[in-house]
Every structure is written in structure tokens, then in C-alpha cells.
Motif scaffolding. Structure first.
Motif, PDB file in Angstrom:
ATOM      1  N   GLU A 363      -7.618   6.908   4.716  1.00 52.05           N
ATOM      2  CA  GLU A 363      -8.552   6.087   3.952  1.00 52.05           C
ATOM      3  C   GLU A 363      -8.567   6.523   2.506  1.00 52.05           C
ATOM      4  O   GLU A 363      -8.659   7.713   2.203  1.00 52.05           O
ATOM      5  N   GLN A 364      -8.447   5.548   1.620  1.00 55.28           N
ATOM      6  CA  GLN A 364      -8.470   5.853   0.194  1.00 55.28           C
ATOM      7  C   GLN A 364      -9.408   4.895  -0.507  1.00 55.28           C
ATOM      8  O   GLN A 364      -9.491   3.725  -0.124  1.00 55.28           O
ATOM      9  N   PRO A 365     -10.110   5.398  -1.500  1.00 58.59           N
ATOM     10  CA  PRO A 365     -10.923   4.464  -2.275  1.00 58.59           C
ATOM     11  C   PRO A 365     -10.023   3.533  -3.065  1.00 58.59           C
ATOM     12  O   PRO A 365      -8.901   3.898  -3.430  1.00 58.59           O
ATOM     13  N   PRO A 366     -10.503   2.323  -3.364  1.00 61.99           N
ATOM     14  CA  PRO A 366      -9.670   1.354  -4.073  1.00 61.99           C
ATOM     15  C   PRO A 366      -9.224   1.837  -5.443  1.00 61.99           C
ATOM     16  O   PRO A 366      -8.227   1.389  -5.960  1.00 61.99           O
ATOM     17  N   SER A 367      -9.988   2.771  -6.033  1.00 65.06           N
ATOM     18  CA  SER A 367      -9.643   3.207  -7.383  1.00 65.06           C
ATOM     19  C   SER A 367      -8.281   3.873  -7.446  1.00 65.06           C
ATOM     20  O   SER A 367      -7.695   4.010  -8.506  1.00 65.06           O
ATOM     21  N   GLN A 369      -5.649   2.720  -6.041  1.00 64.62           N
ATOM     22  CA  GLN A 369      -4.604   1.755  -5.736  1.00 64.62           C
ATOM     23  C   GLN A 369      -4.130   1.073  -7.012  1.00 64.62           C
ATOM     24  O   GLN A 369      -4.704   0.106  -7.461  1.00 64.62           O
TER      25      GLN A 369
ATOM     26  N   MET B   1     -17.108  -1.008  -0.551  1.00 63.91           N
ATOM     27  CA  MET B   1     -16.309  -1.219   0.643  1.00 63.91           C
ATOM     28  C   MET B   1     -15.025  -0.402   0.543  1.00 63.91           C
ATOM     29  O   MET B   1     -14.335  -0.412  -0.454  1.00 63.91           O
ATOM     30  N   SER B   2     -14.730   0.330   1.556  1.00 64.12           N
ATOM     31  CA  SER B   2     -13.525   1.137   1.537  1.00 64.12           C
ATOM     32  C   SER B   2     -12.338   0.324   2.040  1.00 64.12           C
ATOM     33  O   SER B   2     -12.494  -0.677   2.725  1.00 64.12           O
ATOM     34  N   VAL B   3     -11.181   0.788   1.689  1.00 63.54           N
ATOM     35  CA  VAL B   3      -9.966   0.075   2.065  1.00 63.54           C
ATOM     36  C   VAL B   3      -9.048   1.054   2.782  1.00 63.54           C
ATOM     37  O   VAL B   3      -8.834   2.174   2.325  1.00 63.54           O
ATOM     38  N   PRO B 151     -16.243   4.217  -3.665  1.00 68.47           N
ATOM     39  CA  PRO B 151     -15.814   4.327  -2.273  1.00 68.47           C
ATOM     40  C   PRO B 151     -17.000   4.442  -1.327  1.00 68.47           C
ATOM     41  O   PRO B 151     -17.997   5.099  -1.638  1.00 68.47           O
TER      42      PRO B 151
END
Lengths: 373, 158
Positions: A363-367, A369, B1-3, B151
Motif C-alpha cells: 500500500e502506498q499513498p497516492p503522493s 505515484q 483514500m488509499s490506493v 494517505p
């Protein structure tokens, strides 16, 4: 421009076809053949040219009026160092290529084997088989017709002169203050329209011959299908080599345009080797009167240095490597790379194995990406 | 929301993707005669940007790298179920643009081999390639600079 395999194979196949056609004796009218969509090629027998410039006059009379006059005042390009090139007040110039003059004759005096010789060389666009000017035009203004004629669409060209830069002979010439760039951002993008020989495309489409071929009193030029013309050029060059005291298998020294830039549809045949012609051309350009091609419109650049006026608008005649060769070679990388990627993916090379279905992937935070779209 | 993120190849793959897209865009824009006009080629060490053959070669190499990465990803995707990747397009929009770029680029490559294509088609391809690249670049920039949601760690804590 139908080239299914490679240029070299095409050339080989073309020569073989030419031999076959010559052996069979089948000769159809050229206009009919051209309508079939095959490449047209011209052969110029330089020993026939008397330098009368009837071809130049006919070309100018037919096409000069199709090049528009610039708007007045002409937009000032930004930044100010970008030169405007205006030949509209010098339409009479006929001893070099200009936007209003697509053809000129190089008059050469030189010595060969102790003899003083005179040679006249009509110069215009070579109509390359795989032309960098058309291929690399970013806006599709450079066009290659099915009959091999390379031309520039004046309604699309923005006058950036990229075609001139990538042309080994620097053939296209710019007229500022004309064209579609005036309707977009005239100061910031574009700078006019590039003009060059289109080998009388409108006439050829009607089944007629180009004017320079039609009016020549000495029949210096012959136009026809490329395979036939290459065979004709070879036969002629063999004669020239023999007459010059060279071995017939040295005939390639007496032709110019078959191999240059990967092959062109303009083939010159000379009574002396083209190494000699090239030296004479360079000498003539170096000795050109200082007044010729003077001024901003006449000056040209090559290799970052401003060329002498005698060289501007006057193409050289030395050996030219295939400028599209690198792109042709790199095509292999474009084919192999996705194949390698697919192979690596299907063998999971470098890839982590699929996470078990009961465990979520990392799991990674969108930041984190980057680069998504 | 996490991805959920799936990143085979790790950071190296992300860097390679960034390098490939960056060089492809840069060398692609370099096909227009603007780098010399607007002084970029005058910067120390940047004179090569005014050489259209060099920028064309770089464009080919960057495109090859990009095609290799995307093919690798598609092949892995075929064996993976629904994982979101940490690089490359995630939306239909991004894939559409990349698809247009690949198709129009492939046609231009054929033309550069000397294969005849009708001039009107070439013009459409040229503008499709340019337009798709600009849309891809601006979309990427928007994604990069838009505010990122924080996050969601509650799910992990809970």
C-alpha cells in the motif's frame, strides 16, 4: 515511395527490373506509367547541356507567379535575432536557388587530364527516394507523392526551415511574410513558407512533362520510371567512363544521385568523374563574386557558421551519406523493445510474483505515484 | 483514500518510465524548430538540441524504452488481477493518449523507412502525434501538481 523491404533491396530489385524491362523491349508511355503511381526519375546527361538556361526561364515563367508577395509590413519575428528572408524584390536572381527561382545552372570551367573543360549543371531539388525534408517536417507540409515527387504544401508550411537544415543540399528556400503563419502567431511561431522545385507536379498530374524537360533544346534530361532511368544512367555512365579512359566498372564515378542520400530521383551523368565536378563546383562557389546573394536574404548558415555568399542557395555536389540511415537502423529497437518487454513480462522477469489473494499488495499513498495520466 | 500499489521492478521501473516519457516529450518537441530560436541550444552543453537528427535518434530510443516498459507492464497485467500500478497511465484517458501516440508514431516510423503513405494521412498523423503528446504532457503535469489527498492510515491502524 513504395518501398516494401529496404532501400538497398529496392535499388537492387529496381536494377533487376530495369534489366528485365530493357531485355523485353517493353516501353509504355511515361505519362501512363506515372499515373500508375510508380516513381519517376530524371537522368541528366551533362555532356549535352550547353548552358542556355532555357530550362531556368521556362521554370520561372511557369512557377514564379505562384509564389506570393509578402505582406507589407512584414511581421517582426521574436526574438529579434530570427532573420526574415525577403526575395520578393529580387525576383530577377537566377544564378542560385531562391523562393522565386527553383532551378539554376552552374557554369563550370576546370581542367581535367590537362584539358580545359566547360560543364553546365542544372541544379534543383534532387527528389530523394527517402527525403529527410518531408519525413522530418513536423507538420506534414513536406510531401512525397506516389510518383516520387517531393514537394512542400505552401498552405501548411510555417517556414521554420527545418527542411532546409536537414536537406544535405539545403535546397528549400524561405520567403518570409507569406503563408499560414501570418494567421496564427506571426511573431512567435513560423517565419514564412519554404519553396523549392516540385518538378512541375500539377503538369505531371495531367500527364505532361516537367517544363525543364520539355523546353530543353538539347534534350539533356530524360524522365521515366526509376528502374528504367537507373538502367539508362548506368549504360550512359559506362560510355562516359570508357570515353574518359576509365574502366567501365568505374561507371559509378560518373553518376551522381543514385547513391547520394540513400538514393534520389535525379541522376546526373557526367563526362568526367564527379569528384572532379564536385571540386569545380566548390571552387566556383568559393570564387563567386561578393555581390552575389548578398544581404540577409542571400546569406546562409551551415554548421553554425555563416557561409560565404557564393555557397548560399548553391548546392554542393560531393558525396552525401544517407541522412535517414540512423532512423532506419533504430527502427529495429522499436520493434525489439516491446517484444522484449512482453517476453520479460510473461516470464515475470523483474516482476514480483502475484500477491496471494488473501494479502493485499503493497500500500502506498497516492503522493508517491508520479507520472500518471 | 488509499490506493493499492503494485510496483514490479520497484523504483528503477518508475525512474525508467519517467526518463522515457521525459526524453520522448523533450526530443519530440525538439522536432519543431524552436530550441534554436528560443535560445535553448545556446545554453552551455545544449547545442545538440538544435540538431534534428540527434533529437530524432533520442526520440526513437526513448520511444523504444517506453514501448518496452509498457509491453512488460501489459504482459504482467495479463497475469495479475486488478492491481494499481505506481507508474504509467491509470485511466482510460492516459491509455487512449498513449495508444494514439503509439499508432501515429508507428506510422511515422514506416514513413521514415521510405514506405509510401498518402500525404493527407501523414498530416493527420503528424497533428495527432503532436496533439496527443501535448495532452499527455499537460495531463501528467496536472497529476503531478494537483493537491494530493492525505494517505488513509485508519484502515491500516484498525
Amino acid at each position: 515511395m513504395a518501398q516494401a523491404i529496404s532501400r538497398r533491396n529496392f535499388l537492387r530489385g529496381g536494377l533487376a527490373t530495369a534489366a528485365g524491362v530493357a531485355a523485353s523491349g517493353v516501353v509504355l508511355p511515361q505519362a501512363v506509367r506515372a499515373a500508375g503511381g510508380q516513381e519517376l526519375c530524371t537522368v541528366l546527361d551533362l555532356s549535352k547541356c550547353i548552358g542556355c538556361e532555357a530550362c531556368v526561364d521556362a521554370c520561372r515563367e511557369t512557377w514564379q507567379a505562384t509564389v506570393p508577395d509578402p505582406v507589407n509590413p512584414m511581421p517582426k519575428p521574436f526574438p529579434s535575432r530570427v532573420p526574415t528572408q525577403d526575395w520578393s524584390k529580387r525576383k530577377d536572381v537566377s544564378d542560385r536557388l531562391t523562393p522565386y527561382n527553383f532551378l539554376y545552372v552552374e557554369h563550370l570551367d576546370f581542367e581535367h587530364k590537362g584539358q580545359a573543360l566547360e560543364l553546365h549543371v542544372p541544379r534543383r531539388c534532387m527528389h530523394c527516394v527517402n527525403p529527410p525534408c518531408a519525413n522530418l517536417c513536423p507538420f506534414g507540409a513536406g510531401r512525397v507523392e506516389k510518383n516520387g515527387i517531393v514537394n512542400i504544401d505552401p498552405d501548411v508550411c510555417l517556414g521554420g526551415a527545418k527542411c532546409k537544415q536537414v536537406c544535405p543540399w539545403h535546397i528549400p528556400q524561405r520567403q518570409s511574410g507569406v503563408g499560414v503563419y501570418l494567421d496564427i502567431m506571426p511573431s512567435y511561431a513560423g517565419n514564412g513558407v519554404m519553396f523549392k522545385c516540385h518538378r512541375c507536379l500539377p503538369l505531371v498530374k495531367q500527364g505532361k512533362q516537367p517544363q525543364c524537360v520539355e523546353v530543353c533544346p538539347e534534350h539533356v534530361q530524360t524522365i521515366g520510371l526509376r528502374p528504367q532511368m537507373l538502367a539508362q544512367a548506368e549504360a550512359l555512365a559506362r560510355q562516359k567512363a570508357q570515353a574518359d579512359g576509365a574502366a567501365p566498372d568505374r561507371w559509378r564515378d560518373y553518376v551522381y544521385g543514385i547513391e547520394e542520400n540513400g538514393g534520389t530521383n535525379t541522376v546526373y551523368v557526367s563526362p568526367v568523374p564527379f569528384a572532379v565536378v564536385s571540386a569545380a563546383v566548390n571552387q566556383a562557389h568559393a570564387q563567386a563574386a561578393p555581390g552575389q546573394g548578398k544581404g540577409r536574404a542571400g546569406a546562409g548558415k551551415q554548421g553554425g557558421k555563416r557561409r560565404k555568399a557564393g555557397f548560399a542557395g548553391r548546392p554542393p555536389m560531393g558525396p552525401v551519406n544517407n541522412t535517414m540511415e540512423s532512423a532506419e537502423n533504430l527502427t529495429a529497437a522499436l520493434v525489439l523493445a516491446p517484444l522484449a518487454g512482453l517476453a520479460a513480462g510473461f516470464t515475470r522477469l523483474f516482476g514480483k510474483k502475484q500477491p496471494p489473494s488473501d494479502q493485499p499488495p503493497q500500500e502506498q499513498p497516492p503522493s508517491e505515484q508520479g507520472g500518471q495520466s | 483514500m488509499s490506493v493499492m500499489s503494485y510496483s514490479p521492478g520497484g523504483r528503477a521501473a518508475r525512474w525508467l518510465y519517467g526518463i522515457a516519457t521525459g526524453f520522448a516529450l523533450f526530443s519530440g518537441f525538439g522536432q519543431m524548430p524552436i530550441f534554436k530560436r528560443y535560445y535553448l541550444a545556446d545554453l552551455p552543453g545544449m547545442a545538440w538540441t538544435a540538431n534534428f537528427f540527434i533529437t530524432s535518434d533520442i526520440h526513437y530510443l526513448a520511444a523504444a524504452l517506453l514501448l518496452g516498459l509498457l509491453a512488460w507492464r501489459l504482459a504482467l497485467d495479463a497475469r495479475t488481477t486488478g492491481a494499481a500500478w505506481s507508474w504509467g497511465p491509470r485511466s482510460w484517458w492516459g491509455w487512449t493518449l498513449l495508444g494514439l501516440l503509439v499508432i501515429s508514431g508507428a506510422a511515422k516510423v514506416l514513413r521514415n523507412l521510405g514506405i509510401y503513405l498518402p500525404p493527407p494521412l501523414i498530416m493527420v498523423l503528424d497533428f495527432t502525434h503532436l496533439g496527443s503528446a501535448m495532452a499527455f504532457m499537460f495531463t501528467g503535469l496536472v497529476v503531478l501538481v494537483k493537491p494530493k489527498p492525505k494517505p488513509n492510515l485508519r484502515g491500516l491502524a484498525g
